[in-house]
Structure formats: C-alpha cells, structure tokens
Motif scaffolding. Structure first.
Motif, short mmCIF file in Angstrom:
data_model
loop_
_atom_site.label_atom_id
_atom_site.label_comp_id
_atom_site.label_asym_id
_atom_site.label_seq_id
_atom_site.Cartn_x
_atom_site.Cartn_y
_atom_site.Cartn_z
N GLY A 31 0.79 -1.22 0.00
CA GLY A 31 0.00 0.00 0.00
C GLY A 31 0.82 1.27 0.00
O GLY A 31 0.31 2.34 0.28
N GLU A 32 2.10 1.16 -0.33
CA GLU A 32 2.99 2.33 -0.36
C GLU A 32 3.77 2.35 -1.67
O GLU A 32 5.00 2.24 -1.68
N PRO A 33 3.09 2.52 -2.81
CA PRO A 33 3.76 2.36 -4.09
C PRO A 33 4.46 3.61 -4.62
O PRO A 33 5.17 3.52 -5.61
N ALA A 34 4.30 4.75 -4.00
CA ALA A 34 4.77 6.00 -4.60
C ALA A 34 6.26 5.99 -4.93
O ALA A 34 6.65 6.28 -6.07
N ASN A 35 7.11 5.68 -3.95
CA ASN A 35 8.56 5.71 -4.20
C ASN A 35 8.98 4.63 -5.20
O ASN A 35 9.80 4.89 -6.08
N ALA A 36 8.42 3.44 -5.05
CA ALA A 36 8.78 2.36 -5.97
C ALA A 36 8.30 2.67 -7.38
O ALA A 36 8.98 2.34 -8.36
N LEU A 37 7.15 3.31 -7.50
CA LEU A 37 6.65 3.69 -8.83
C LEU A 37 7.58 4.71 -9.46
O LEU A 37 7.92 4.60 -10.64
N ARG A 38 7.98 5.71 -8.70
CA ARG A 38 8.91 6.71 -9.23
C ARG A 38 10.20 6.06 -9.71
O ARG A 38 10.72 6.39 -10.77
N GLU A 39 10.71 5.10 -8.92
CA GLU A 39 11.95 4.43 -9.29
C GLU A 39 11.76 3.59 -10.56
O GLU A 39 12.61 3.60 -11.45
N LEU A 40 10.67 2.86 -10.63
CA LEU A 40 10.40 2.05 -11.83
C LEU A 40 10.26 2.94 -13.06
O LEU A 40 10.86 2.65 -14.11
N VAL A 41 9.52 4.01 -12.95
CA VAL A 41 9.32 4.92 -14.08
C VAL A 41 10.65 5.57 -14.48
O VAL A 41 10.95 5.70 -15.68
N ARG A 42 11.45 5.96 -13.51
CA ARG A 42 12.76 6.56 -13.81
C ARG A 42 13.63 5.58 -14.58
O ARG A 42 14.22 5.93 -15.61
N ARG A 43 13.69 4.35 -14.10
CA ARG A 43 14.51 3.34 -14.78
C ARG A 43 13.96 3.01 -16.16
O ARG A 43 14.73 2.82 -17.10
N LEU A 44 12.66 2.95 -16.27
CA LEU A 44 12.05 2.66 -17.58
C LEU A 44 12.31 3.81 -18.55
O LEU A 44 12.63 3.57 -19.72
N ASP A 45 12.21 5.03 -18.09
CA ASP A 45 12.51 6.18 -18.95
C ASP A 45 13.96 6.15 -19.43
O ASP A 45 14.24 6.43 -20.60
#
Length: 173
Positions: free
Chosen positions: A142-156
């Motif tokens: 239930g705490e996806p914000a930081n992990a989402l930012r990291e995944l999106v950064r790496r994907l970008d």
C-alpha cells in the motif's frame, strides 16, 4: 603473312580486356557485399526494435496488474478491519499468477535484449527488471509512490538508450 599489328599489341589488348572483366566483377562483388551488410544492419535494427517494443509492453502490463493487485490488497485490508476475517484469495491469487507470467515474460525479453543489444541497453533493461519486484511488493504493502517513481525513472532511462540505439546516425555503445 605478316600483320601490320605487332604481336605485343594483340597481347596488350587481350590483357586489358581480361583486366576490365576482373575489375568489373570485383566492383560488382564489392557492391553486393555492401548491400548485404546494409540489409543485415536493417534486419538487426528491426529485430531490436521489435524486442524493445515487446519489453516495454510487458513492463506496462506488469505495472497495470501490480496496480490492480495493490488496489485489491488495499480493499482486502480494509474489509478485514471492518468485517473481521474476509477471504478474497482467489482473485488475488489469479493476479499473482498473472504477475508471475509477466515477470517470466520480462525475463525472457531481457534475455533477448542481452543477445541483440549493446551493453548500455542491456544494463538499462536489467535495471528495469530489478525494479519490478520492489514495485510489486510496494503495491501490495500500500505504499507504491517511491517504488513507482523508481520504476518509471529506470524505464525512462531504458527507453532513452533504446531510442539512441535505434537511431542509425548515433548507435549506442
């Protein structure tokens, strides 16, 4: 009977004719090799582009399923606190299975990237694959914000180096 043409003139004309034939054949071979090399380069570029596209689609699908799983886990936690024990395992298990399949697909795509792509693309794709599990765990917690930012950064970053690799004027190294 004697000829007005000297004997060495006949030999010279024959040698020049043979030299012309050999030179023409050599130039035709050189042109054919260049064409094949260009076609091979286009084939590998098309193969890389298809692999990169498949990789992106798998990561996007993983992200969508992980988000749904996170929403279901949140609803499950909320229902448990309101109603005591609440069993919603079957739909959640199906989502876990889908994530497992997508993780396997991502690993398979990463293997194809390792075979086809330059090291900078391989490293960037590896970083994306490594970010999948923490993102899944954060969604469930239930705490996806930081992990989402990291995944999106790496994907970008991966998409940027993939685009650079596919740009025929400036190949990635």
């Amino acid at each position: 009977m004697t000829s007005p043409t000297p004997w060495w003139g006949t030999l010279l004309v024959a040698a020049l004719g043979l030299l012309g034939v050999l030179l023409t054949q050599w130039l035709a071979d050189l042109r054919e090799r260049r064409k094949l090399a260009h076609d091979d380069g286009r084939w590998i570029r098309d193969k890389r582009a298809a692999t990169y596209e498949d990789f992106y689609r798998v990561i996007a699908a993983f992200r969508r399923i992980a988000e749904v799983l996170g929403e279901r886990a949140q609803a499950h936690r909320s229902a448990r606190t309101r109603f005591g024990q609440f069993n919603a395992q079957r739909p959640v298990r199906k989502l876990y299975d889908q994530l497992g399949t997508l993780a396997d697909d991502a690993a398979r795509m990463y293997g194809r990237i390792r075979l086809l792509a330059p090291p900078v693309v391989v490293n960037a794709a590896g970083q994306v694959v490594e970010a999948l599990r923490p993102y899944q765990d954060a969604q469930i917690a239930g705490e996806p914000a930081n992990a989402l930012r990291e995944l999106v950064r790496r994907l970008d970053e991966a998409v940027d180096v993939m685009k650079l690799d596919l740009d025929s004027d400036r190949p990635a190294r």
